[in-house]
Every structure is written in C-alpha cells, then in structure tokens.
Design an enzyme around this catalytic site. Structure first.
Site, PDB file in Angstrom:
ATOM      1  N   HIS A   1      50.720  40.248   1.564  1.00 29.82           N
ATOM      2  CA  HIS A   1      49.858  39.150   2.459  1.00 29.82           C
ATOM      3  C   HIS A   1      48.711  38.690   1.439  1.00 29.82           C
ATOM      4  O   HIS A   1      47.660  39.095   1.453  1.00 29.82           O
ATOM      5  CB  HIS A   1      49.195  39.880   3.565  1.00 29.82           C
TER       6      HIS A   1
ATOM      7  N   CYS B   1      56.025  38.208   3.304  1.00 33.66           N
ATOM      8  CA  CYS B   1      56.399  39.243   3.882  1.00 33.66           C
ATOM      9  C   CYS B   1      57.621  38.728   5.140  1.00 33.66           C
ATOM     10  O   CYS B   1      58.801  38.613   4.319  1.00 33.66           O
ATOM     11  CB  CYS B   1      55.395  39.861   4.835  1.00 33.66           C
TER      12      CYS B   1
ATOM     13  N   ARG C   1      54.092  47.148   6.035  1.00 35.85           N
ATOM     14  CA  ARG C   1      55.484  47.272   6.371  1.00 35.85           C
ATOM     15  C   ARG C   1      56.364  46.399   5.558  1.00 35.85           C
ATOM     16  O   ARG C   1      57.203  45.353   6.071  1.00 35.85           O
ATOM     17  CB  ARG C   1      55.756  47.176   7.902  1.00 35.85           C
TER      18      ARG C   1
ATOM     19  N   GLU D   1      56.929  39.490  12.289  1.00 33.71           N
ATOM     20  CA  GLU D   1      58.162  40.357  12.553  1.00 33.71           C
ATOM     21  C   GLU D   1      59.264  39.324  12.270  1.00 33.71           C
ATOM     22  O   GLU D   1      59.477  38.519  13.175  1.00 33.71           O
ATOM     23  CB  GLU D   1      57.894  41.015  13.764  1.00 33.71           C
ATOM     24  N   SER D   2      60.083  39.644  11.399  1.00 31.75           N
ATOM     25  CA  SER D   2      61.122  38.646  11.115  1.00 31.75           C
ATOM     26  C   SER D   2      62.185  38.459  12.166  1.00 31.75           C
ATOM     27  O   SER D   2      62.767  37.370  12.211  1.00 31.75           O
ATOM     28  CB  SER D   2      61.663  38.883   9.518  1.00 31.75           C
TER      29      SER D   2
ATOM     30  N   GLU E   1      47.114  36.066   2.097  1.00 33.12           N
ATOM     31  CA  GLU E   1      46.138  35.391   3.080  1.00 33.12           C
ATOM     32  C   GLU E   1      45.066  36.433   3.526  1.00 33.12           C
ATOM     33  O   GLU E   1      44.012  36.137   3.982  1.00 33.12           O
ATOM     34  CB  GLU E   1      46.760  34.790   4.034  1.00 33.12           C
TER      35      GLU E   1
HETATM   36  N1  GLN Z   1      58.586  44.519   8.568  1.00 33.47           N
HETATM   37  C1  GLN Z   1      58.421  43.183   9.038  1.00 33.47           C
HETATM   38  C2  GLN Z   1      59.631  42.631   9.375  1.00 33.47           C
HETATM   39  O1  GLN Z   1      60.689  43.286   9.118  1.00 33.47           O
HETATM   40  C3  GLN Z   1      57.498  42.362   7.981  1.00 33.47           C
HETATM   41  C4  GLN Z   1      56.359  42.876   8.027  1.00 33.47           C
HETATM   42  C5  GLN Z   1      55.289  41.789   7.798  1.00 33.47           C
HETATM   43  O2  GLN Z   1      55.445  40.863   7.626  1.00 33.47           O
HETATM   44  N2  GLN Z   1      54.175  42.320   7.357  1.00 33.47           N
HETATM   45  O3  GLN Z   1      59.835  41.438   9.722  1.00 33.47           O
END
Ligand code: GLN
Length: 190
Positions: free
Chosen positions: A173, A80, A138, A49-50, A175
């Site tokens: 992803h 991501c 996501r 989650e950024s 990985e």
């Molecule tokens: N939706 C996430 C974000 O905004 C990123 C999702 C992910 O890293 N798989 O950080």
C-alpha cells in the site's frame, strides 16, 4: 494541462490514494460510474477486497468500460486488491471473481496470511535513491512474472512492484506511508 486522475471508489482504501494525489497537484476524481471513468486520463485501483470489488465493478456497470479503457492503453496503478484485479492469473481467488488480465503475472491471494497477516518493510525500488517504506496488508504474492513485465522491487526475493506497459502494480500500500514517490512516478509515466 494537469492530468485528470481517477481513483476507483467502489470499496477499500481509495481516500488515502486521493489524498496523496491531491498533494501531487493533479485533478482527482472518485470513480463510481462509467461516465466518471470516461472523463479521466488515468486510474488508481486501490487495495481492499478484490472479490467484493469485482462484484461491485460488475454491478456498477464499470467492468466492461474499464476493460475497454485498459485495452486502449489508459495508465493504471493497482495496489494490493487492485493488483489482483489486474493480474492475468489469480490463485486462491473466488471462482466468480473477475480478472482484467492486463498484467501478465500470477498472484496468490492472501499468500502471506499464514505467516503474519500484515507487515511493513523498507524495500529498494528501482530508480529511487532511498528505500520505500512498504505496508503489506493481507498482500497477494506474485508467483510468476511474464516476459513483458518489469520487476521494480522485491521483498525477500519475491516481486512486489511490477510494471507492464502503462500499468504499475504493487502488492503493498504505497498510499499509507506518506511517501508520494510511487504516485509521482506513475504520473510521470503517463
Ligand atoms: N486480500 C485482499 C484480496 O484478496 C487484498 C488485501 C488488500 O488489498 N490490502 O482482495
């Protein structure tokens, strides 16, 4: 000498990156402090989650040293949330979310969310002989690519893997599909 590769381990999917890197015979360090960061040659910034990762980067005192290392040309693979943190411009981010601004792209957070939250697709990656199985969770959408940025893969026309100098960023992803080719290329480019 084997490169020493750090995996940012504040939050998110760092363990699977570390596992893939171990298979590729490099020295892998989990990074949570500025001292740990100073000891590695390159860094993987995982998904997660950024917004949370941004906050933890600030709290751990890693944000500035990380920005300095990136400015100094350290190799980095951002996936991501890692891609979001490295992007020059973030749409639908939180106002207080930090951007390291290393890669001249615009990304929209959770852009695929309204269609289907997560999906998988086989994508053609520049230089790979067979498709790469990409897992999107996501994922951010790349909405703009600056002139210095190479697009290495697209999904339905949209860039999903980009390279700029020593930074590689993926909306998916790599990985999670048991395929080490992307990490191997990242290491080769160091
Ligand atoms: N939706 C996430 C974000 O905004 C990123 C999702 C992910 O890293 N798989 O950080």
């Amino acid at each position: 000498m084997k490169p020493r590769v750090g995996v940012l381990a504040l939050q998110g999917g760092f363990a699977a990156h570390a596992a893939i890197l171990h298979r590729l015979d490099v020295r892998v360090d989990e990074i949570r402090t500025a001292e740990q960061l100073a000891a590695v040659d390159a860094l993987v910034m995982p998904g997660g989650e950024s917004t949370t990762m941004s906050m933890l980067l600030e709290r751990s005192g890693l944000l500035e040293p990380l920005a300095e290392r990136l400015d100094g040309g350290m190799g980095v693979l951002g996936t991501c949330a890692g891609m979001i943190l490295l992007a020059a411009e973030v749409v639908d981010g939180r106002a207080d979310q930090h951007s390291l601004g290393l890669v001249d792209i615009t990304v929209r957070r959770n852009a695929y969310g309204t269609q289907i939250e997560s999906f998988e697709a086989d994508i053609a990656v520049y230089g790979f002989e067979t498709p790469f199985h990409a897992v999107f969770i996501r994922a951010p959408a790349v909405e703009r690519v600056g002139p210095g940025v190479e697009v290495l893969a697209r999904h339905e026309g949209r860039p999903v893997l980009c390279r700029s100098g020593r930074a590689t960023v993926a909306a998916f992803h790599p990985e999670l599909s048991g395929d080490g080719r992307l990490h191997a290329r990242f290491l080769d480019d160091l």
